[in-house]
Write an enzyme that holds these catalytic residues in place. Structure first.
Site, mmCIF file in Angstrom:
data_model
loop_
_atom_site.group_PDB
_atom_site.id
_atom_site.type_symbol
_atom_site.label_atom_id
_atom_site.label_comp_id
_atom_site.label_asym_id
_atom_site.label_seq_id
_atom_site.Cartn_x
_atom_site.Cartn_y
_atom_site.Cartn_z
ATOM 1 N N GLY A 34 0.781 -1.236 0.000
ATOM 2 C CA GLY A 34 0.000 0.000 0.000
ATOM 3 C C GLY A 34 0.807 1.279 0.000
ATOM 4 O O GLY A 34 0.273 2.346 0.314
ATOM 5 N N SER A 35 2.092 1.217 -0.381
ATOM 6 C CA SER A 35 2.872 2.464 -0.378
ATOM 7 C C SER A 35 2.363 3.443 -1.439
ATOM 8 O O SER A 35 2.433 4.660 -1.245
ATOM 9 C CB SER A 35 4.359 2.184 -0.570
ATOM 10 O OG SER A 35 4.631 1.712 -1.866
ATOM 11 N N ASN A 36 1.836 2.922 -2.540
ATOM 12 C CA ASN A 36 1.280 3.842 -3.555
ATOM 13 C C ASN A 36 -0.004 4.498 -3.054
ATOM 14 O O ASN A 36 -0.249 5.667 -3.343
ATOM 15 C CB ASN A 36 1.047 3.106 -4.877
ATOM 16 C CG ASN A 36 2.327 2.981 -5.674
ATOM 17 O OD1 ASN A 36 2.776 3.936 -6.314
ATOM 18 N ND2 ASN A 36 2.951 1.803 -5.624
ATOM 19 N N MET A 112 -3.148 -7.524 -7.188
ATOM 20 C CA MET A 112 -2.474 -8.688 -7.793
ATOM 21 C C MET A 112 -3.461 -9.695 -8.365
ATOM 22 O O MET A 112 -3.243 -10.902 -8.276
ATOM 23 C CB MET A 112 -1.567 -9.353 -6.745
ATOM 24 C CG MET A 112 -0.478 -8.441 -6.212
ATOM 25 S SD MET A 112 0.594 -7.779 -7.506
ATOM 26 C CE MET A 112 1.521 -9.257 -7.919
ATOM 27 N N ARG A 113 -4.554 -9.216 -8.952
ATOM 28 C CA ARG A 113 -5.524 -10.084 -9.604
ATOM 29 C C ARG A 113 -5.767 -9.586 -11.019
ATOM 30 O O ARG A 113 -5.752 -8.367 -11.244
ATOM 31 C CB ARG A 113 -6.886 -10.048 -8.869
ATOM 32 C CG ARG A 113 -6.846 -10.302 -7.385
ATOM 33 C CD ARG A 113 -6.526 -11.726 -7.045
ATOM 34 N NE ARG A 113 -7.423 -12.679 -7.694
ATOM 35 C CZ ARG A 113 -7.157 -13.993 -7.791
ATOM 36 N NH1 ARG A 113 -6.043 -14.475 -7.301
ATOM 37 N NH2 ARG A 113 -8.003 -14.801 -8.391
ATOM 38 N N ASN A 129 -3.617 1.617 -13.764
ATOM 39 C CA ASN A 129 -2.748 0.674 -13.057
ATOM 40 C C ASN A 129 -1.321 1.211 -13.074
ATOM 41 O O ASN A 129 -0.947 1.990 -13.956
ATOM 42 C CB ASN A 129 -2.777 -0.688 -13.763
ATOM 43 C CG ASN A 129 -1.926 -1.730 -13.060
ATOM 44 O OD1 ASN A 129 -1.960 -1.854 -11.833
ATOM 45 N ND2 ASN A 129 -1.132 -2.475 -13.820
ATOM 46 N N HIS A 131 2.716 -0.258 -12.973
ATOM 47 C CA HIS A 131 3.504 -1.482 -13.144
ATOM 48 C C HIS A 131 4.988 -1.115 -13.044
ATOM 49 O O HIS A 131 5.413 -0.101 -13.601
ATOM 50 C CB HIS A 131 3.198 -2.100 -14.516
ATOM 51 C CG HIS A 131 3.921 -3.389 -14.749
ATOM 52 N ND1 HIS A 131 3.565 -4.560 -14.115
ATOM 53 C CD2 HIS A 131 5.000 -3.681 -15.524
ATOM 54 C CE1 HIS A 131 4.395 -5.525 -14.498
ATOM 55 N NE2 HIS A 131 5.266 -5.019 -15.354
HETATM 56 C C1 GRF Z 1 4.202 -1.636 -7.141
HETATM 57 O O1 GRF Z 1 5.530 -1.923 -7.402
HETATM 58 C C2 GRF Z 1 3.400 -1.582 -8.406
HETATM 59 O O2 GRF Z 1 4.133 -1.171 -9.502
HETATM 60 C C3 GRF Z 1 2.965 -3.012 -8.573
HETATM 61 O O3 GRF Z 1 2.733 -3.474 -7.264
HETATM 62 C C4 GRF Z 1 3.539 -2.746 -6.365
HETATM 63 C C5 GRF Z 1 2.645 -2.212 -5.273
HETATM 64 O O4 GRF Z 1 3.383 -1.604 -4.251
HETATM 65 N N1 GRF Z 1 1.789 -3.095 -9.421
HETATM 66 P P1 GRF Z 1 2.646 -0.959 -3.006
HETATM 67 O O5 GRF Z 1 1.706 -2.022 -2.454
HETATM 68 O O6 GRF Z 1 1.882 0.239 -3.481
HETATM 69 O O7 GRF Z 1 3.717 -0.617 -2.040
#
Ligand code: GRF
Length: 210
Positions: A34-36, A112-113, A129, A131
Site C-alpha cells: 500500500g505504499s502507492n 495482484m488479480r 494501473n 507497473h
Molecule cells: C508496485 O511496485 C506496483 O508497480 C505493482 O505493485 C507494487 C505495489 O506496491 N503493481 P505498493 O503495495 O503500493 O507498495
C-alpha cells in the site's frame, strides 16, 4: 514537488496541477503493502492532487494496505477473491462497492488479480494501473527481476489505462531510473518505487484532464 533528480519522467511532471472543478473521486484497489496508496493520499493532503479517496478495496486479509488506509482515515472494504466463484463474480462485487462509495476513477495500486471486462466496461477509460517496468517491456509478475535478468541499463515504472490483456493499455506516464551494476531486486525495486510515488498522483491528474 517531490525530488526527481535520478529519474527521467515522460511526460514531465506538471508544474501546476489541475485544481479546478469537483475533486476526483478515487477508489483504490490493492493487495499488499500500500505504499502507492499512501503516496496518493499524501499528494492529496499536500494539495498536489485535487481528489478524494472514497474507498480502499483489498483482497488479502491482514494486508498492510488495510492498516495504512485505517491510519489515513479511509474506508476499507475487504473483498477476498477466495470467496467468489469466478473473476467476474468478484469484479461485479467490486463494481457495486465502488459505485456505492461514489467512485469515478479506479486506481489499481498493487492489485495482484487479473481484472475482467465486468470492471473495465463499468468505468470506461477510468481504470488505471501502475507497473514496475517500462512497458511494454517486462509485463506480468516479477518485472524487476525480469529487467535485471535482461541486463537492461534503464528500468522504471508505467502508469497506464487498464485493458483486458495484463499490463497493456495506453501509457499515461513513465519514469526511468538507472540500473546500477550492483543492484539487487530490492535496491532496484526501491529506486523504482520512489518514482512510482511521484508519477502515480501526477498521472491520475493527467488522465483526468486528457
Ligand atoms: C508496485 O511496485 C506496483 O508497480 C505493482 O505493485 C507494487 C505495489 O506496491 N503493481 P505498493 O503495495 O503500493 O507498495
Amino acid at each position: 514537488m517531490p525530488e526527481t533528480a535520478t529519474a527521467i519522467i515522460a511526460p514531465p511532471l506538471p508544474t501546476v496541477w489541475p485544481q479546478f472543478g469537483q475533486p476526483l473521486q478515487l477508489g483504490v484497489m490493492a493487495s499488499g503493502n500500500g505504499s502507492n496508496l499512501e503516496a496518493i493520499a499524501q499528494a492529496i493532503h499536500r494539495g498536489d492532487l485535487h481528489a478524494e479517496i472514497r474507498a480502499v478495496i483489498y483482497n488479502n486479509p491482514g494486508a498492510k494496505v488495510a492498516d495504512r488506509a485505517r491510519r489515513l482515515g479511509l474506508p476499507t472494504v475487504l473483498l477476498n477473491h477466495r470467496q467468489y466463484p469466478s473473476r467476474e463474480a468478484l469484479d461485479k462485487e467490486i463494481v457495486e462497492t465502488l459505485r456505492r462509495h461514489g467512485v469515478e476513477w479506479v486506481i489499481m495500486a498493487g492489485w495482484m488479480r487479473c481484472v475482467t471486462s465486468v470492471l473495465i466496461d463499468a468505468f470506461p477509460r477510468q481504470v488505471l494501473n501502475i507497473h514496475p517496468s517500462l512497458l511494454p517491456s517486462f509485463p506480468g509478475l516479477r518485472a524487476v527481476d525480469q529487467a535485471l535478468a535482461a541486463g537492461v541499463k534503464l528500468a522504471g515504472c508505467t502508469v497506464h489505462h487498464v485493458e483486458l490483456a495484463v499490463d497493456s493499455g495506453p501509457v499515461i506516464m513513465q519514469a526511468a531510473v538507472p540500473v546500477e551494476p550492483d543492484d539487487s531486486t530490492e535496491t532496484l525495486q526501491a529506486r523504482i518505487q520512489q518514482q512510482e510515488h511521484v508519477i502515480y498522483p501526477a498521472a491520475i491528474a493527467l488522465a483526468a484532464i486528457a
